[in-house]
Write a protein that holds these residues in place. Structure first.
Motif, PDB file in Angstrom:
ATOM      1  N   ALA A 101      50.458 -20.585 -67.542  1.00 26.78           N
ATOM      2  CA  ALA A 101      49.031 -20.493 -67.715  1.00 26.78           C
ATOM      3  C   ALA A 101      48.315 -21.502 -66.726  1.00 26.78           C
ATOM      4  O   ALA A 101      47.123 -21.522 -66.940  1.00 26.78           O
ATOM      5  N   GLY A 102      49.187 -21.983 -66.072  1.00 23.35           N
ATOM      6  CA  GLY A 102      48.374 -23.218 -65.106  1.00 23.35           C
ATOM      7  C   GLY A 102      47.536 -22.482 -64.133  1.00 23.35           C
ATOM      8  O   GLY A 102      47.757 -21.238 -63.602  1.00 23.35           O
ATOM      9  N   ARG A 103      46.537 -23.085 -63.458  1.00 20.64           N
ATOM     10  CA  ARG A 103      45.750 -22.590 -62.031  1.00 20.64           C
ATOM     11  C   ARG A 103      44.742 -21.539 -62.616  1.00 20.64           C
ATOM     12  O   ARG A 103      44.322 -20.856 -62.081  1.00 20.64           O
ATOM     13  N   LEU A 109      38.653 -25.662 -69.253  1.00 21.21           N
ATOM     14  CA  LEU A 109      38.099 -25.213 -70.442  1.00 21.21           C
ATOM     15  C   LEU A 109      38.231 -25.940 -71.603  1.00 21.21           C
ATOM     16  O   LEU A 109      37.363 -26.181 -72.308  1.00 21.21           O
ATOM     17  N   LEU A 110      39.523 -26.369 -71.827  1.00 17.51           N
ATOM     18  CA  LEU A 110      39.786 -26.995 -72.962  1.00 17.51           C
ATOM     19  C   LEU A 110      39.189 -28.494 -73.050  1.00 17.51           C
ATOM     20  O   LEU A 110      38.415 -28.700 -74.223  1.00 17.51           O
ATOM     21  N   TYR A 111      39.020 -29.154 -72.054  1.00 20.06           N
ATOM     22  CA  TYR A 111      38.241 -30.315 -71.959  1.00 20.06           C
ATOM     23  C   TYR A 111      36.927 -30.263 -72.259  1.00 20.06           C
ATOM     24  O   TYR A 111      36.118 -31.076 -73.008  1.00 20.06           O
ATOM     25  N   THR A 112      36.268 -29.317 -71.549  1.00 15.90           N
ATOM     26  CA  THR A 112      34.938 -29.013 -71.589  1.00 15.90           C
ATOM     27  C   THR A 112      34.491 -28.823 -72.983  1.00 15.90           C
ATOM     28  O   THR A 112      33.459 -29.296 -73.522  1.00 15.90           O
ATOM     29  N   ALA A 113      35.191 -27.759 -73.792  1.00 15.28           N
ATOM     30  CA  ALA A 113      34.938 -27.719 -75.269  1.00 15.28           C
ATOM     31  C   ALA A 113      35.133 -28.868 -75.921  1.00 15.28           C
ATOM     32  O   ALA A 113      34.245 -29.144 -76.993  1.00 15.28           O
ATOM     33  N   LEU A 140      42.531 -33.872 -63.285  1.00 22.15           N
ATOM     34  CA  LEU A 140      41.868 -33.213 -64.262  1.00 22.15           C
ATOM     35  C   LEU A 140      41.058 -34.259 -65.072  1.00 22.15           C
ATOM     36  O   LEU A 140      39.734 -34.162 -65.045  1.00 22.15           O
ATOM     37  N   HIS A 141      41.610 -35.569 -65.251  1.00 20.26           N
ATOM     38  CA  HIS A 141      40.837 -36.744 -66.097  1.00 20.26           C
ATOM     39  C   HIS A 141      39.707 -37.103 -65.103  1.00 20.26           C
ATOM     40  O   HIS A 141      38.838 -37.510 -65.524  1.00 20.26           O
ATOM     41  N   GLU A 142      40.042 -37.314 -63.736  1.00 23.62           N
ATOM     42  CA  GLU A 142      38.900 -37.832 -62.709  1.00 23.62           C
ATOM     43  C   GLU A 142      37.844 -36.781 -62.793  1.00 23.62           C
ATOM     44  O   GLU A 142      36.660 -37.353 -63.019  1.00 23.62           O
ATOM     45  N   ARG A 143      38.291 -35.496 -62.943  1.00 23.58           N
ATOM     46  CA  ARG A 143      37.023 -34.590 -62.836  1.00 23.58           C
ATOM     47  C   ARG A 143      36.161 -34.748 -64.090  1.00 23.58           C
ATOM     48  O   ARG A 143      35.076 -34.529 -63.951  1.00 23.58           O
TER      49      ARG A 143
END
Length: 172
Positions: A101-103, A109-113, A140-143
């Motif tokens: 399910a990568g990319r 989406l998960l971190y946004t939620a 991802l974390h830096e973003r």
């Protein structure tokens, strides 16, 4: 508050997700150094973890699922950073994405939620530990506004070798 795209639905985790979440986590336990657990879990052994992440409060579980089938594509959590009372306004966050399910933007989406859900909570900082190397997780974390604050060298031993863990923090 669930977030949704046309391809992936993100919602709070529920009891019916326990088997799929356990299977996903067990993949990372047995195949990677992303988690430092070394023995796989049964769903019953993971139930206390699931129940420690209610739909409200500072400790959340968000699940990404395929619309229609509800196949679990990943999950994110905020959990206690440390158990002492003075740490109550700090959480440790994490994201696990299913193999294959990568990319697809599932982690984003998960971190946004997750951070949207946490925005009304009495929280000051989020922390994330990343077993190295893991460039995708660091990006991802830096973003999401995390910054690297230090690295524990050879802090965990798994698969016959020692692993470093980089620590990141984000103001909330």
């Amino acid at each position: 508050m669930p977030s949704q795209s046309t391809e992936v639905q993100v919602r709070p985790g529920v009891e019916d997700d326990l088997e799929a979440l356990t299977a996903l986590y067990n993949h990372y336990v047995s195949e990677t150094a992303i988690t430092f657990d070394t023995a796989i879990f049964s769903p019953e052994e993971r139930r206390p973890w699931l129940l420690s992440h209610p739909e409200d409060g500072p400790h959340r579980l968000m699940v990404a699922a395929e619309p229609g089938t509800q196949e679990v594509l990943g999950y994110s959590t905020s959990s206690p950073f440390r158990m002492k009372p003075a740490y109550a306004t700090s959480v440790e966050t994490t994201v696990y994405v299913a193999p294959g399910a990568g990319r697809r933007g599932v982690g984003t989406l998960l971190y946004t939620a997750l951070f949207e859900a946490l925005s009304g909570e009495d929280l000051h900082r989020a922390y994330a530990g990343i077993a190295l190397p893991n460039e995708a997780s660091a990006r991802l974390h830096e973003r999401f506004g995390f910054r690297h604050v230090g690295t524990y060298r050879e802090v965990g031993r798994k698969f016959g070798r020692y692993w470093d863990v980089a620590w990141y923090e984000k103001p909330l």
